[in-house]
Structure formats: structure tokens, C-alpha cells
Design a protein around this motif. Structure first.
Motif, short mmCIF file in Angstrom:
data_model
loop_
_atom_site.label_atom_id
_atom_site.label_comp_id
_atom_site.label_asym_id
_atom_site.label_seq_id
_atom_site.Cartn_x
_atom_site.Cartn_y
_atom_site.Cartn_z
N GLY A 129 0.83 -1.20 0.00
CA GLY A 129 0.00 0.00 0.00
C GLY A 129 0.86 1.25 0.00
N GLU A 130 0.20 2.37 0.07
CA GLU A 130 0.89 3.66 0.08
C GLU A 130 1.50 3.90 1.46
OE1 GLU A 130 1.13 6.25 -2.28
OE2 GLU A 130 0.48 4.77 -3.76
N HIS A 131 2.71 4.41 1.46
CA HIS A 131 3.37 4.80 2.71
C HIS A 131 3.39 6.32 2.76
CE1 HIS A 131 4.61 0.70 3.27
NE2 HIS A 131 5.30 0.70 2.15
N THR A 132 3.05 6.85 3.92
CA THR A 132 3.07 8.30 4.07
C THR A 132 4.50 8.78 4.30
OG1 THR A 132 2.57 8.00 6.42
CG2 THR A 132 0.73 8.45 4.96
N ASP A 133 5.06 8.41 5.40
CA ASP A 133 6.45 8.69 5.75
C ASP A 133 6.82 7.73 6.86
OD1 ASP A 133 5.34 9.67 8.13
OD2 ASP A 133 5.58 11.76 7.56
N PHE A 134 8.07 7.78 7.31
CA PHE A 134 8.53 6.82 8.31
C PHE A 134 7.70 6.89 9.59
CE2 PHE A 134 11.16 5.50 11.88
CZ PHE A 134 11.51 4.23 11.48
N PHE A 135 7.53 8.09 10.12
CA PHE A 135 6.79 8.25 11.37
C PHE A 135 5.32 7.86 11.20
CE2 PHE A 135 4.35 10.76 14.49
CZ PHE A 135 4.91 10.25 15.65
N GLY A 136 4.72 8.25 10.09
CA GLY A 136 3.32 7.91 9.83
C GLY A 136 3.10 6.41 9.70
N GLU A 137 4.01 5.74 9.01
CA GLU A 137 3.90 4.29 8.84
C GLU A 137 4.10 3.57 10.17
OE1 GLU A 137 3.10 0.90 6.51
OE2 GLU A 137 2.73 3.02 6.23
N PHE A 138 5.10 4.01 10.94
CA PHE A 138 5.34 3.42 12.25
C PHE A 138 4.12 3.58 13.14
CE2 PHE A 138 6.77 3.51 16.64
CZ PHE A 138 7.55 2.38 16.71
N THR A 139 3.55 4.78 13.15
CA THR A 139 2.38 5.06 13.98
C THR A 139 1.19 4.21 13.56
OG1 THR A 139 3.16 7.32 14.29
CG2 THR A 139 0.86 6.91 14.79
N ARG A 140 1.00 4.07 12.25
CA ARG A 140 -0.11 3.25 11.74
C ARG A 140 0.04 1.80 12.20
NH1 ARG A 140 -1.25 -0.32 7.88
NH2 ARG A 140 0.83 -0.32 6.98
N GLY A 143 -0.32 1.31 16.00
CA GLY A 143 -1.68 1.53 16.50
C GLY A 143 -2.38 0.26 16.92
N HIS A 144 -2.12 -0.85 16.24
CA HIS A 144 -2.74 -2.13 16.60
C HIS A 144 -2.29 -2.56 18.00
CE1 HIS A 144 -4.26 -2.49 12.56
NE2 HIS A 144 -3.04 -2.36 12.07
N TYR A 145 -1.00 -2.44 18.27
CA TYR A 145 -0.48 -2.78 19.59
C TYR A 145 -1.04 -1.85 20.64
CZ TYR A 145 3.09 -6.10 18.15
OH TYR A 145 3.74 -7.19 17.68
N GLN A 146 -1.05 -0.57 20.33
CA GLN A 146 -1.51 0.44 21.28
C GLN A 146 -2.95 0.18 21.69
OE1 GLN A 146 -1.28 4.38 19.68
NE2 GLN A 146 -1.46 5.34 21.67
N GLN A 147 -3.82 -0.13 20.73
CA GLN A 147 -5.22 -0.40 21.03
C GLN A 147 -5.35 -1.61 21.94
OE1 GLN A 147 -7.04 -0.83 17.21
NE2 GLN A 147 -7.00 1.36 16.76
N LEU A 149 -3.07 -2.85 24.02
CA LEU A 149 -2.53 -2.54 25.35
C LEU A 149 -3.48 -1.66 26.14
CD1 LEU A 149 1.23 -1.92 24.50
CD2 LEU A 149 0.31 -3.73 25.95
N LEU A 150 -4.02 -0.62 25.49
CA LEU A 150 -4.92 0.30 26.19
C LEU A 150 -6.24 -0.36 26.57
CD1 LEU A 150 -4.31 3.61 24.21
CD2 LEU A 150 -3.47 2.99 26.49
N ALA A 151 -6.70 -1.28 25.75
CA ALA A 151 -7.95 -1.98 26.05
C ALA A 151 -7.77 -2.99 27.19
CB ALA A 151 -8.48 -2.69 24.80
N GLY A 152 -6.53 -3.39 27.41
CA GLY A 152 -6.27 -4.36 28.48
C GLY A 152 -6.66 -5.77 28.13
N ASP A 153 -7.07 -5.98 26.89
CA ASP A 153 -7.46 -7.30 26.43
C ASP A 153 -6.32 -7.87 25.60
OD1 ASP A 153 -9.00 -9.55 25.94
OD2 ASP A 153 -10.01 -8.64 24.21
N LEU A 154 -5.33 -8.44 26.27
CA LEU A 154 -4.12 -8.89 25.60
C LEU A 154 -4.30 -10.27 25.00
CD1 LEU A 154 -1.43 -7.72 28.19
CD2 LEU A 154 -2.37 -6.48 26.25
N SER A 155 -3.83 -10.41 23.77
CA SER A 155 -3.87 -11.70 23.09
C SER A 155 -2.79 -12.61 23.67
CB SER A 155 -3.63 -11.50 21.59
OG SER A 155 -2.31 -11.01 21.38
N ALA A 156 -2.88 -13.88 23.35
CA ALA A 156 -1.86 -14.84 23.81
C ALA A 156 -0.49 -14.45 23.25
CB ALA A 156 -2.23 -16.25 23.36
N TYR A 157 -0.47 -13.94 22.02
CA TYR A 157 0.78 -13.50 21.41
C TYR A 157 1.39 -12.33 22.18
CZ TYR A 157 4.15 -12.19 17.81
OH TYR A 157 5.30 -11.90 17.14
N MET A 158 0.54 -11.38 22.60
CA MET A 158 1.02 -10.23 23.37
C MET A 158 1.55 -10.68 24.73
SD MET A 158 1.60 -6.99 23.39
CE MET A 158 0.57 -6.10 22.25
#
Length: 195
Positions: A129-140, A143-147, A149-158
Motif C-alpha cells: 500500500g501507500e506509505h506516508t512517511d517513516f513516522f506515519g507508517e510506524f504510527t499506523r 496503532g494495533h499494539y496500542q489499542q 494494550l490500552l484496552a487491556g485485552d491482551l492476546s496470547a501472542y502479546m
């Protein structure tokens, strides 16, 4: 894999190797070399792909087995020539562990073994897909990890990742906190020489 995951894998494997083979903990130079080398493929490819559009994806030169093996050999030979063979081995091990770790990660996360990610330029990986820039791609991507962690519903992988991180931290402390130990000793030398 995320850079810190590569750093953890590299450090744990090299520390265990060092204890088994040398009967000693890694010193600061070795610890730095293995951690730096374990994230170096990402430091090469991700900015060149995401920020500068040199490569189509974040799996190119740095992740290529055709680059990694010669680099590990050259660094090993150079380290040996300056009397630091263990640091050269740590670098080579850290760098070379990065490649199968990413292959395994593609299987764990996506259910398929992606050997193509280490075969550039013979088999370049196409952009997903399209990449915005290094920081934007890293943040995108983060975001999956952040959600999670913040939800507190950790997967077995986490939970597995957090367990490995805790083990690595304990191992690092058991090893005498290399890098930090040498830094503090250096600071003490500077402070004591100023008196």
C-alpha cells in the motif's frame, strides 16, 4: 517483528550462547553489537522504503540474505583483526537472527511462510500500500499494539511477547546490566579523575 522484539531475541540468544560457550556474560561491547545488529536491517530498509521511496517495501537490501551474510563475515573479520572476535560474532549473530525471526513472524501473524522477504533483489517484495512517511507508517502499524494494550485485552501472542521481554530484562540484570555497567564505570572514572 518490531525492533524491540528483534533486540530481545538477539540479546537473549547471544547471552545464552555466551554463557554456554564462553562461560561468561556478554560485555558491554558485545551486548551493544548484538542489539544494534539485530535492529539494523529495519534501520536500513524501513526509512529507505517509507521515507525516501528507495525500495517498494520495508524488506529489501537490509533484509536480504545476499547482503546479510557477507556483512556478517566482513564485520567478523574486522572485529577479529582488532582483537574483538566476540563482538564480531555478536554482531553477526544479531544481524543473521533478524532474517529468520521475520520469516517466523510472518507465519505467526499471517499464517504463511514468506521466504521472499529475505531474497531481495532476486525476489523483491511488493508494497502492500501507500506509505506516508517513516513516522506515519510506524504510527499506523503501532496503532494495533496500542489499542490492544490500552484496552487491556491482551492476546496470547502479546502475553508471550511481554513474558519474553521480562525474561530478557531479568537475563540482562543477571548479566550485570552490560552497556549500562560500562557507562556507569566510565562516569565514575571521569568523576574520580577530576578530583
Amino acid at each position: 517483528m518490531w525492533p524491540w522484539e528483534h533486540a530481545i531475541v538477539g540479546y537473549v540468544v547471544y547471552s545464552l550462547f555466551s554463557h554456554l560457550v564462553y562461560r561468561d556474560a556478554p560485555n558491554g561491547l558485545e551486548a551493544f553489537a548484538v542489539v544494534f545488529a539485530s535492529v539494523l536491517p529495519d534501520l536500513i530498509d524501513k526509512p529507505l522504503a517509507w521515507q525516501f521511496d528507495v525500495f517498494e517495501s520495508g524488506y529489501a537490501l537490509g533484509h536480504s540474505v545476499f547482503f546479510a551474510v557477507p556483512l556478517a563475515i566482513v564485520v567478523g573479520v574486522l572485529a577479529r583483526s582488532v582483537g574483538r572476535p566476540r563482538a564480531g560474532l555478536a554482531f553477526g549473530l544479531g544481524y543473521l537472527l533478524h532474517l529468520p525471526s521475520d520469516i517466523l513472524d510472518t507465519y505467526v501473524r499471517g499464517g504463511e511462510l514468506r521466504y521472499d522477504i529475505v531474497l531481495w533483489p532476486v525476489h523483491p517484495v511488493e508494497s502492500i500500500g501507500e506509505h506516508t512517511d517513516f513516522f506515519g507508517e510506524f504510527t499506523r502499524l503501532f496503532g494495533h499494539y496500542q489499542q490492544e494494550l490500552l484496552a487491556g485485552d491482551l492476546s496470547a501472542y502479546m502475553w508471550f511477547q511481554l513474558s519474553i521481554a521480562a525474561f530478557a530484562a531479568l537475563l540482562w540484570l543477571y548479566d550485570g546490566a552490560p552497556v549500562l555497567r560500562e557507562f556507569l564505570r566510565g562516569c565514575l572514572r571521569v568523576l574520580s579523575s577530576g578530583r
